[in-house]
Design an enzyme around this catalytic site. Structure first.
Site, PDB file in Angstrom:
ATOM      1  N   GLU A 237       0.853  -1.183   0.000  1.00 44.95           N
ATOM      2  CA  GLU A 237       0.000   0.000   0.000  1.00 44.95           C
ATOM      3  C   GLU A 237       0.893   1.239   0.000  1.00 44.95           C
ATOM      4  O   GLU A 237       1.879   1.299   0.738  1.00 44.95           O
ATOM      5  CB  GLU A 237      -0.910  -0.056   1.248  1.00 44.95           C
ATOM      6  CG  GLU A 237      -1.704   1.177   1.549  1.00 44.95           C
ATOM      7  CD  GLU A 237      -2.557   1.703   0.378  1.00 44.95           C
ATOM      8  OE1 GLU A 237      -3.316   0.923  -0.227  1.00 44.95           O
ATOM      9  OE2 GLU A 237      -2.443   2.890   0.073  1.00 44.95           O
ATOM     10  N   ILE A 238       0.523   2.222  -0.797  1.00 47.29           N
ATOM     11  CA  ILE A 238       1.394   3.396  -0.946  1.00 47.29           C
ATOM     12  C   ILE A 238       1.151   4.460   0.132  1.00 47.29           C
ATOM     13  O   ILE A 238       2.059   5.209   0.492  1.00 47.29           O
ATOM     14  CB  ILE A 238       1.251   3.999  -2.367  1.00 47.29           C
ATOM     15  CG1 ILE A 238       2.448   4.869  -2.712  1.00 47.29           C
ATOM     16  CG2 ILE A 238      -0.061   4.751  -2.529  1.00 47.29           C
ATOM     17  CD1 ILE A 238       2.527   5.238  -4.180  1.00 47.29           C
TER      18      ILE A 238
ATOM     19  N   ASN B 246       5.476   1.578  -3.395  1.00 52.73           N
ATOM     20  CA  ASN B 246       4.878   2.010  -4.655  1.00 52.73           C
ATOM     21  C   ASN B 246       5.062   0.849  -5.636  1.00 52.73           C
ATOM     22  O   ASN B 246       6.150   0.662  -6.182  1.00 52.73           O
ATOM     23  CB  ASN B 246       5.570   3.269  -5.166  1.00 52.73           C
ATOM     24  CG  ASN B 246       4.958   3.734  -6.481  1.00 52.73           C
ATOM     25  OD1 ASN B 246       4.137   3.040  -7.082  1.00 52.73           O
ATOM     26  ND2 ASN B 246       5.340   4.912  -6.918  1.00 52.73           N
TER      27      ASN B 246
ATOM     28  N   CYS C  96      -7.342  -5.383  -6.565  1.00 51.90           N
ATOM     29  CA  CYS C  96      -8.761  -5.204  -6.233  1.00 51.90           C
ATOM     30  C   CYS C  96      -9.137  -3.730  -6.206  1.00 51.90           C
ATOM     31  O   CYS C  96      -8.542  -2.941  -5.462  1.00 51.90           O
ATOM     32  CB  CYS C  96      -9.052  -5.814  -4.865  1.00 51.90           C
ATOM     33  SG  CYS C  96      -8.720  -7.578  -4.822  1.00 51.90           S
TER      34      CYS C  96
ATOM     35  N   ASP D 229      -7.383   2.269  -8.305  1.00 47.78           N
ATOM     36  CA  ASP D 229      -7.846   3.626  -8.623  1.00 47.78           C
ATOM     37  C   ASP D 229      -8.098   3.711 -10.127  1.00 47.78           C
ATOM     38  O   ASP D 229      -7.241   3.328 -10.926  1.00 47.78           O
ATOM     39  CB  ASP D 229      -6.793   4.649  -8.184  1.00 47.78           C
ATOM     40  CG  ASP D 229      -6.632   4.664  -6.664  1.00 47.78           C
ATOM     41  OD1 ASP D 229      -7.634   4.414  -5.962  1.00 47.78           O
ATOM     42  OD2 ASP D 229      -5.513   4.911  -6.174  1.00 47.78           O
TER      43      ASP D 229
ATOM     44  N   THR E  77     -13.128  -7.292   0.474  1.00 49.18           N
ATOM     45  CA  THR E  77     -12.371  -6.045   0.318  1.00 49.18           C
ATOM     46  C   THR E  77     -13.269  -4.893   0.788  1.00 49.18           C
ATOM     47  O   THR E  77     -14.498  -4.964   0.669  1.00 49.18           O
ATOM     48  CB  THR E  77     -12.003  -5.813  -1.168  1.00 49.18           C
ATOM     49  OG1 THR E  77     -13.194  -5.973  -1.960  1.00 49.18           O
ATOM     50  CG2 THR E  77     -10.981  -6.807  -1.661  1.00 49.18           C
ATOM     51  N   GLU E  78     -12.657  -3.854   1.308  1.00 51.13           N
ATOM     52  CA  GLU E  78     -13.458  -2.711   1.780  1.00 51.13           C
ATOM     53  C   GLU E  78     -14.240  -2.092   0.617  1.00 51.13           C
ATOM     54  O   GLU E  78     -15.404  -1.719   0.760  1.00 51.13           O
ATOM     55  CB  GLU E  78     -12.568  -1.656   2.446  1.00 51.13           C
ATOM     56  CG  GLU E  78     -12.286  -1.898   3.920  1.00 51.13           C
ATOM     57  CD  GLU E  78     -11.233  -2.970   4.174  1.00 51.13           C
ATOM     58  OE1 GLU E  78     -10.529  -3.364   3.219  1.00 51.13           O
ATOM     59  OE2 GLU E  78     -11.138  -3.424   5.339  1.00 51.13           O
ATOM     60  N   GLU E  79     -13.587  -1.999  -0.540  1.00 49.33           N
ATOM     61  CA  GLU E  79     -14.287  -1.424  -1.704  1.00 49.33           C
ATOM     62  C   GLU E  79     -15.425  -2.334  -2.152  1.00 49.33           C
ATOM     63  O   GLU E  79     -16.491  -1.864  -2.558  1.00 49.33           O
ATOM     64  CB  GLU E  79     -13.303  -1.201  -2.859  1.00 49.33           C
ATOM     65  CG  GLU E  79     -12.396   0.000  -2.692  1.00 49.33           C
ATOM     66  CD  GLU E  79     -13.130   1.321  -2.578  1.00 49.33           C
ATOM     67  OE1 GLU E  79     -14.089   1.565  -3.333  1.00 49.33           O
ATOM     68  OE2 GLU E  79     -12.737   2.122  -1.710  1.00 49.33           O
TER      69      GLU E  79
HETATM   70  N1  SAM Z   1      -7.824  -3.054  -2.643  1.00 48.16           N
HETATM   71  C1  SAM Z   1      -8.522  -2.299  -1.628  1.00 48.16           C
HETATM   72  C2  SAM Z   1      -9.995  -2.631  -1.661  1.00 48.16           C
HETATM   73  O1  SAM Z   1     -10.410  -3.261  -2.607  1.00 48.16           O
HETATM   74  O2  SAM Z   1     -10.702  -2.270  -0.721  1.00 48.16           O
HETATM   75  C3  SAM Z   1      -8.290  -0.781  -1.782  1.00 48.16           C
HETATM   76  C4  SAM Z   1      -8.777  -0.173  -3.072  1.00 48.16           C
HETATM   77  S1  SAM Z   1      -8.423   1.574  -3.177  1.00 48.16           S
HETATM   78  C5  SAM Z   1      -9.595   2.195  -4.282  1.00 48.16           C
HETATM   79  C6  SAM Z   1      -6.914   1.587  -4.098  1.00 48.16           C
HETATM   80  C7  SAM Z   1      -5.687   1.528  -3.174  1.00 48.16           C
HETATM   81  O3  SAM Z   1      -4.486   1.394  -3.937  1.00 48.16           O
HETATM   82  C8  SAM Z   1      -5.533   2.755  -2.316  1.00 48.16           C
HETATM   83  O4  SAM Z   1      -5.434   2.381  -0.968  1.00 48.16           O
HETATM   84  C9  SAM Z   1      -4.250   3.396  -2.838  1.00 48.16           C
HETATM   85  O5  SAM Z   1      -3.550   4.105  -1.858  1.00 48.16           O
HETATM   86  C10 SAM Z   1      -3.490   2.198  -3.336  1.00 48.16           C
HETATM   87  N2  SAM Z   1      -2.478   2.479  -4.372  1.00 48.16           N
HETATM   88  C11 SAM Z   1      -2.648   3.286  -5.450  1.00 48.16           C
HETATM   89  N3  SAM Z   1      -1.511   3.310  -6.193  1.00 48.16           N
HETATM   90  C12 SAM Z   1      -0.617   2.496  -5.571  1.00 48.16           C
HETATM   91  C13 SAM Z   1       0.735   2.119  -5.839  1.00 48.16           C
HETATM   92  N4  SAM Z   1       1.372   2.581  -6.894  1.00 48.16           N
HETATM   93  N5  SAM Z   1       1.344   1.256  -4.991  1.00 48.16           N
HETATM   94  C14 SAM Z   1       0.696   0.791  -3.904  1.00 48.16           C
HETATM   95  N6  SAM Z   1      -0.580   1.114  -3.602  1.00 48.16           N
HETATM   96  C15 SAM Z   1      -1.235   1.959  -4.412  1.00 48.16           C
END
Ligand code: SAM
Length: 260
Positions: A95-96, A135, A155, A158, A233-235
């Site tokens: 997670e970033i 990242n 999952c 973004d 997943t939360e989403e």
């Molecule tokens: N997978 C989780 C779910 O389904 O509930 C979270 C989905 S959330 C919309 C997208 C997540 O990806 C965010 O927490 C964001 O910070 C993370 N993220 C985005 N770009 C990333 C990257 N380059 N490396 C790691 N995490 C990243």
């Protein structure tokens, strides 16, 4: 920003011992350290922030390697749901966001502590899950060697709706090659989103990649991980509350063709 991210120069130099202390090979634990002997499993997991992740000497060995990665794990719902389903597999969330990573680290620590107090009422020790700030668009091959992983979850990534932002999507020809590198033949990439355009984008890019083939609907529906990713997943839960649609696509890592 990236300059604050800690990553090993190569997977061999990654020290996983603070994240999965229950799996440290006995010989590698300090011989007569009272602290180590007394420490509850998982007691050291918060020490995530430092260069302790990257060992200057030989990193401590684990009896297992990380095998499952959750890319952009958010608040960790999938990790926690998978832990008892794959009790002998090391699962890692990447997670970033700093605060979100810390939340997941604390959540896992609390679950481990709860299990210490009442092991009989818990389905799992949660020693097999951990979360790391990274990242994944930049440093994935620093963490995982070739063919290390058996499953990668992507999952609800973004969506980056605007065309000029598409390069920030975590599915692309280049990133798919990195997923193919880390994933062993027969391994699976799981994708889910509620955004049709992103679903098509992910399908198009994995279909176009010669290391992947789409998993049939039949195999997809028979895989318990798919049901878990839909609901845990939360989403996934958020989309459920709004009665939204979820689009799933899974891809199998193919064998590399022989050199010609
Ligand atoms: N997978 C989780 C779910 O389904 O509930 C979270 C989905 S959330 C919309 C997208 C997540 O990806 C965010 O927490 C964001 O910070 C993370 N993220 C985005 N770009 C990333 C990257 N380059 N490396 C790691 N995490 C990243």
């Amino acid at each position: 920003s990236d300059h604050q991210l800690i990553y090993p120069p190569s997977p061999d130099q990654m020290d996983w011992s603070l994240m999965y202390p229950a799996y440290v090979v006995e010989d590698d634990k300090p011989a007569d350290s009272e602290d180590t002997a007394m420490a509850a499993p998982g007691a050291e997991t918060e020490a995530q922030s430092s260069d302790e992740l990257v060992s200057s000497t030989e990193p401590k060995r684990l009896s297992k390697e990380v095998e499952v990665a959750d890319i952009g794990c958010g608040f960790g719902g999938l990790l926690i749901a998978l832990a008892p389903v794959m009790p002998d597999t090391l699962i890692l969330g990447l997670e970033i966001r700093v605060s979100v990573t810390q939340y997941v680290v604390d959540r896992i620590k609390a679950l481990r502590a709860q299990n210490e107090l009442a092991p009989e009422s818990n389905p799992n020790s949660y020693n097999n899950i951990a979360c790391l700030r990274a990242n994944t668009m930049k440093f994935l091959p620093n963490f995982f060697r070739k063919f290390q992983l058996s499953r990668i979850f992507i999952c609800f990534p973004d969506p980056h709706f605007k065309a000029r932002k598409h390069k920030q999507r975590i599915v692309s020809p280049t990133l798919n090659s990195e997923y193919a590198y880390a994933l062993r033949p027969g391994g699976i990439v799981y994708t889910i989103t509620d955004v049709p355009d992103l679903h098509h984008w992910m399908v198009q890019h994995f279909d176009a990649h010669r290391s992947f083939e789409r998993v049939s609907d039949e195999d997809q529906n028979a895989d318990p991980c798919v049901a878990i990713m839909r609901t845990e997943t939360e989403e996934g839960k958020k989309v459920e509350r709004h009665s939204g649609q979820k689009y799933v696509a899974c891809f199998r890592r193919l064998e590399d063709p022989p050199f010609e």
